[in-house]
Design a protein around this motif. Structure first.
Motif, PDB file in Angstrom:
ATOM      1  N   LEU A 298       0.823  -1.204   0.000  1.00  0.00           N
ATOM      2  CA  LEU A 298       0.000   0.000   0.000  1.00  0.00           C
ATOM      3  C   LEU A 298       0.862   1.260   0.000  1.00  0.00           C
ATOM      4  O   LEU A 298       0.727   2.120  -0.863  1.00  0.00           O
ATOM      5  CB  LEU A 298      -0.946   0.003   1.197  1.00  0.00           C
ATOM      6  CG  LEU A 298      -1.954  -1.163   1.251  1.00  0.00           C
ATOM      7  CD1 LEU A 298      -2.877  -1.008   2.450  1.00  0.00           C
ATOM      8  CD2 LEU A 298      -2.764  -1.255  -0.034  1.00  0.00           C
ATOM      9  N   PHE A 299       1.789   1.345   0.984  1.00  0.00           N
ATOM     10  CA  PHE A 299       2.698   2.492   1.010  1.00  0.00           C
ATOM     11  C   PHE A 299       3.807   2.350  -0.027  1.00  0.00           C
ATOM     12  O   PHE A 299       4.365   3.342  -0.487  1.00  0.00           O
ATOM     13  CB  PHE A 299       3.325   2.644   2.398  1.00  0.00           C
ATOM     14  CG  PHE A 299       2.347   3.009   3.481  1.00  0.00           C
ATOM     15  CD1 PHE A 299       1.044   3.367   3.188  1.00  0.00           C
ATOM     16  CD2 PHE A 299       2.736   3.006   4.808  1.00  0.00           C
ATOM     17  CE1 PHE A 299       0.146   3.711   4.178  1.00  0.00           C
ATOM     18  CE2 PHE A 299       1.853   3.349   5.817  1.00  0.00           C
ATOM     19  CZ  PHE A 299       0.542   3.698   5.503  1.00  0.00           C
ATOM     20  N   CYS A 300       4.113   1.099  -0.383  1.00  0.00           N
ATOM     21  CA  CYS A 300       5.189   0.803  -1.339  1.00  0.00           C
ATOM     22  C   CYS A 300       6.496   1.455  -0.904  1.00  0.00           C
ATOM     23  O   CYS A 300       7.208   2.068  -1.716  1.00  0.00           O
ATOM     24  CB  CYS A 300       4.805   1.236  -2.754  1.00  0.00           C
ATOM     25  SG  CYS A 300       3.407   0.302  -3.411  1.00  0.00           S
ATOM     26  N   GLY A 301       6.786   1.344   0.390  1.00  0.00           N
ATOM     27  CA  GLY A 301       8.050   1.835   0.914  1.00  0.00           C
ATOM     28  C   GLY A 301       9.181   0.919   0.495  1.00  0.00           C
ATOM     29  O   GLY A 301       9.206  -0.258   0.861  1.00  0.00           O
ATOM     30  N   PHE A 302      10.106   1.444  -0.291  1.00  0.00           N
ATOM     31  CA  PHE A 302      11.212   0.662  -0.840  1.00  0.00           C
ATOM     32  C   PHE A 302      12.204   0.349   0.277  1.00  0.00           C
ATOM     33  O   PHE A 302      12.757   1.255   0.903  1.00  0.00           O
ATOM     34  CB  PHE A 302      11.873   1.467  -1.959  1.00  0.00           C
ATOM     35  CG  PHE A 302      12.889   0.713  -2.753  1.00  0.00           C
ATOM     36  CD1 PHE A 302      12.655  -0.579  -3.178  1.00  0.00           C
ATOM     37  CD2 PHE A 302      14.102   1.307  -3.107  1.00  0.00           C
ATOM     38  CE1 PHE A 302      13.600  -1.276  -3.920  1.00  0.00           C
ATOM     39  CE2 PHE A 302      15.046   0.624  -3.853  1.00  0.00           C
ATOM     40  CZ  PHE A 302      14.795  -0.666  -4.256  1.00  0.00           C
ATOM     41  N   ASP A 303      12.429  -0.932   0.555  1.00  0.00           N
ATOM     42  CA  ASP A 303      13.295  -1.329   1.673  1.00  0.00           C
ATOM     43  C   ASP A 303      13.864  -2.725   1.422  1.00  0.00           C
ATOM     44  O   ASP A 303      13.536  -3.673   2.122  1.00  0.00           O
ATOM     45  CB  ASP A 303      12.491  -1.305   2.981  1.00  0.00           C
ATOM     46  CG  ASP A 303      13.357  -1.508   4.227  1.00  0.00           C
ATOM     47  OD1 ASP A 303      14.582  -1.283   4.142  1.00  0.00           O
ATOM     48  OD2 ASP A 303      12.800  -1.884   5.269  1.00  0.00           O
ATOM     49  N   PRO A 304      14.719  -2.872   0.403  1.00  0.00           N
ATOM     50  CA  PRO A 304      15.192  -4.209   0.030  1.00  0.00           C
ATOM     51  C   PRO A 304      15.951  -4.927   1.143  1.00  0.00           C
ATOM     52  O   PRO A 304      15.907  -6.150   1.234  1.00  0.00           O
ATOM     53  CB  PRO A 304      16.096  -3.940  -1.180  1.00  0.00           C
ATOM     54  CG  PRO A 304      16.474  -2.498  -1.076  1.00  0.00           C
ATOM     55  CD  PRO A 304      15.289  -1.826  -0.461  1.00  0.00           C
ATOM     56  N   GLY A 305      16.662  -4.182   1.982  1.00  0.00           N
ATOM     57  CA  GLY A 305      17.407  -4.796   3.074  1.00  0.00           C
ATOM     58  C   GLY A 305      16.611  -4.932   4.350  1.00  0.00           C
ATOM     59  O   GLY A 305      17.158  -5.346   5.391  1.00  0.00           O
ATOM     60  N   GLU A 306      15.323  -4.604   4.305  1.00  0.00           N
ATOM     61  CA  GLU A 306      14.398  -4.779   5.433  1.00  0.00           C
ATOM     62  C   GLU A 306      14.843  -4.038   6.703  1.00  0.00           C
ATOM     63  O   GLU A 306      14.578  -4.485   7.815  1.00  0.00           O
ATOM     64  CB  GLU A 306      14.222  -6.274   5.745  1.00  0.00           C
ATOM     65  CG  GLU A 306      13.688  -7.091   4.592  1.00  0.00           C
ATOM     66  CD  GLU A 306      12.171  -7.071   4.501  1.00  0.00           C
ATOM     67  OE1 GLU A 306      11.521  -6.692   5.485  1.00  0.00           O
ATOM     68  OE2 GLU A 306      11.640  -7.427   3.430  1.00  0.00           O
ATOM     69  N   SER A 307      15.508  -2.924   6.549  1.00  0.00           N
ATOM     70  CA  SER A 307      15.955  -2.194   7.737  1.00  0.00           C
ATOM     71  C   SER A 307      14.791  -1.650   8.541  1.00  0.00           C
ATOM     72  O   SER A 307      14.830  -1.627   9.770  1.00  0.00           O
ATOM     73  CB  SER A 307      16.892  -1.043   7.340  1.00  0.00           C
ATOM     74  OG  SER A 307      18.112  -1.548   6.859  1.00  0.00           O
TER      75      SER A 307
END
Length: 444
Positions: free
Chosen positions: A167-176
């Protein structure tokens, strides 16, 4: 008279195992995509074992060896640190595969969710969050409380990540944000509720030469495999960015941590800093790991993260008990503050536009414009994802802490002591234990 609560741990595990078996049996299915069918190596199928398996194994080692041995620094709690890490991680993986399957991968046509290598890797991400929470509580809770905490925490973490990603599509590939920030502040909220003043007076909340050495084994494993953690589910150019940025950032955090430790400890080093703060760069770069931030950007992030983490251990950790927070492993300094740093960096980098790479991951489900979302809107949703994660972690942790305080779960015992949970070797007699405690108290 036998206390029936001593059978609570095997009973809970048995019941959960039955339920998990039925859920996986009725609603999961295998998914494999042959490598011969691959035509687009920029975005290979998530069922491609050959593409994802190597990094998955690295992440798996991080969970069981890295986190397990990192927590062995307590002088009389090494069996529990490694053992509880083992069972908690295995339980969490099963529960996470099921919940992520229903929420992320449910197929309404087949009435099943797929389980492939990527499913296993993302379940490991969930377990990392729960193990971080365990670090804040290490030595102060029993095995039943850890299992109950995981059962409560996993669905909250999975729902938070689903909202953040879809929904927010917060980009966070490393899951920080979704792993490190969530796990740290969930655990700190739980320890706030469970706080007891006698935690602060325990002579066993100390390390010794051999226990610190074993903890360094965990640190080195985490250091070596962190690029796989941040790049595990990435593809195309995102993957080379994630691997390289993490590699550089975590090396830089080693430099920053040693540098700051030497300054604060008058030309000597503190092993707590070396075990933990040296890894902060891997956390701090996670949100922007897949972005084109430049190697100089990774250097700056890692160096600052290592230094800030050491400052946290030196100045902030001793003051947390003043607000009823006892953080055994210092997860606020390794995961919490560097995770917040990653989230803030993600907000800034998203405003750059093309260099952030976020536009490649937008879908029609994204709020605020869908695939046509602009950079300023993306920065706003990055901030929203970070704020949501903090809120859900803290509120969820407070609720979980109140449940763990129920008499049926909160079995009173000695803190930071393996004798409460394990049959110890014969040479570890009670006289030896008593002598060690007396020596520790004398040293204090």
């Amino acid at each position: 008279m036998v206390d029936p609560r001593q059978y609570l741990f095997p009973l809970i595990l048995f019941l959960f195992q039955i339920v998990f078996t039925f859920l996986l049996g009725f609603h999961s299915e295998y998914k494999y995509f042959p490598v011969s069918n691959v035509t687009d190596y920029e975005s290979p199928s998530r069922g491609l074992v050959e593409f994802y398996y190597a990094m998955f194994t690295d992440i798996h080692v991080m969970m069981f060896i890295g986190f397990g041995f990192l927590m062995t620094f307590l002088r009389r709690y090494s069996f529990s640190s490694v053992g509880f890490n083992f069972i908690l991680c295995a339980f969490t993986l099963e529960w996470a595969i099921i919940l992520r399957g229903y929420l992320f991968d449910w197929d309404s046509t087949t009435q099943k969710f797929i389980v492939d290598v990527q499913s296993l890797a993302t379940a490991d991400f969930v377990s990392a969050s729960i193990l971080i929470s365990m670090g804040a509580l290490l030595g102060k809770v029993n095995s039943v409380q850890l299992i109950v905490m995981s059962f409560i925490e996993v669905p909250i973490q999975v729902v938070n990540e689903w909202i953040g990603l879809h929904l927010f599509c917060g980009f966070d590939p490393g899951e920080s944000m979704y792993v490190h920030v969530f796990g740290a502040y969930f655990g700190l909220a739980v320890t706030f509720v469970l706080f007891r003043s006698d935690f602060l007076d325990s002579p066993l909340e100390k390390s010794r030469y051999t226990s610190d050495l074993f903890a360094m084994i965990g640190s080195i494993f985490l250091f070596c495999f962190w690029p796989s953690f941040n790049a595990g589910v990435t593809t195309g150019s995102d993957r080379i960015h994630a691997v390289t940025n993490t590699y550089i950032s975590i090396c830089a955090s080693v430099i920053g941590a040693f540098l700051m430790s030497s300054l604060l400890k008058k030309s000597k080093f503190d092993m707590v800093h070396v075990q933990n703060s040296t890894l902060a760069g891997g956390v701090a770069v996670g949100t922007v790991a897949g972005s084109n931030i430049g190697l100089h950007g990774a250097m700056v992030i890692g160096t600052l993260a290592g230094m800030i983490s050491v400052l946290g251990y030196n100045f902030l950790s001793p003051r947390l008990p003043n607000i009823r927070i006892h953080d055994t492993c210092g997860v606020n300094n390794l995961h919490g503050m560097p995770g917040l740093m990653a989230g803030i960096t993600g907000i800034i980098v998203a405003s750059i536009g093309d260099r952030s790479g976020f536009s490649k991951h937008l879908t029609d489900t994204c709020r605020g414009g869908g695939k046509s979302r602009d950079s300023s809107t993306q920065s706003g949703f990055q901030a929203a994802a970070l704020g949501l994660t903090l809120g859900m972690a803290i509120v969820g942790g407070l609720i979980a802490g109140m449940i763990l305080r129920l008499p049926i779960f909160a079995q009173k015992g000695k803190d930071f002591d393996d004798e409460e949970n394990w049959h110890l070797p014969e040479n570890e007699s009670k006289e030896d234990i008593t002598r060690g405690i007396t020596m520790a108290r004398t040293a204090l």
